[in-house]
Scaffold this active site. Sequence first.
Site, short mmCIF file in Angstrom:
data_model
loop_
_atom_site.label_atom_id
_atom_site.label_comp_id
_atom_site.label_asym_id
_atom_site.label_seq_id
_atom_site.Cartn_x
_atom_site.Cartn_y
_atom_site.Cartn_z
N ARG A 208 89.64 60.81 87.95
CA ARG A 208 89.98 62.23 87.95
C ARG A 208 89.93 62.74 89.40
NH1 ARG A 208 92.07 61.40 83.84
NH2 ARG A 208 91.71 62.36 81.79
N GLU A 237 96.05 69.05 90.75
CA GLU A 237 97.32 68.53 90.24
C GLU A 237 97.98 69.64 89.42
OE1 GLU A 237 96.88 64.94 87.98
OE2 GLU A 237 95.76 63.92 89.56
N HIS A 254 99.35 60.08 89.55
CA HIS A 254 98.52 60.00 88.33
C HIS A 254 99.22 59.14 87.27
CE1 HIS A 254 95.37 62.38 85.79
NE2 HIS A 254 95.41 61.10 85.45
#
Length: 378
Positions: A208, A237, A254
């Site tokens: 994360r 993000e 990601h």
Amino acid sequence: MKILVDENMPYARELFSRLGEVQAVPGRPLPRELLVGADALMVRSVTKVNANLLFGSSVKFVGSATAGTDHVDDTWLNANGIAFSAAPGCNAIAVVEYVFSSLLMLAERDGFQLRDKTVGIVGVGNVGRRLDTRLKAWGVKTLLCDPPRADRGDAGDFLSLETLVRDADILTLHTPLYLDGPYRTHHLVDATVLNAFADGRILINACRGPVVDNAALLEALQQGKKLSVILDVWEPEPGLSTDLLARVDIGTAHIAGYTLEGKARGTTQVFEAWSEFIGTPQQIALSSLLPEPDYAEVTLTAPVDEALLKRLVHLVYDVRRDDALLRHAAHQEGEFDRLRKHYQERREWSSLHVICADVESADCLNALGFNASVRGAR
């Protein structure tokens, strides 16, 4: 029954249509008006599932085709009688193979052998445990840090983060995101940790984004910190820092967990949970969904060394493709999500049958996750 599914969830329409009326919806943003009359909602990590989204809706079940769940307020769901199921471990193999591909690329570029390095793994759950197993199969020394497991007395020689920062050549992060509490991981790698890294270390974050303080990392790199950095996740993000992207060695959108197998596992896990919830349990064989890979078989005439392993790994997945795509698109609004939405099909190593010239190579490749056999034995 009306079932809403994220439009980018592979095989969702095919599977969930067996159990009700399916409507594909965008994941980010997801307009509340689309929830009218819905009985179930199937999401990915881009959708924030909380009271703001679901209050007053008819949704009785939420499924997230993801390993992580920090995008879901499961406490609120439970308090409001909404069932929830995720897909723990669904993309663990994909993330492990992303990390391996990245490290082999750096090893070739910088002229080192991965077997000569010590890898510190922070977080020994579904991803970290598998990464530990595969690294050891290749003869790499690993150090493990997982305070919750250490405190529970789980089996394993767990060390402190400070020890890993001091002794590991490579630090790779595979923790959940905890914003507070005794096991807080928010900004786990901060300015203090970054300053403690010796020159020439490698930092990987594929869990994360906020586990690493991105502002502190950018400042350290701007000030000349000699640190190789691999980032698949960002803070924030989708609006990542393009200044930081310009300074990392590998940067991707990601997508570490984005293999076709990983996505299919996520979908099938929440489908099976939903079928159980409505009283018609079904089991899905993953192989029944997956197509033939582009590269199905290769024959080796020599024993496997690191150079040959890199060629095999990059035949299935070369991380440089995704790094180049993000660098090309990052300055354009909406491109981060577009890269994820239109991600090129990627397979796991197990999709490649490797015919080896010797038993030792076949055993090693099988331990690493390939589908290997000895010539003449199959």
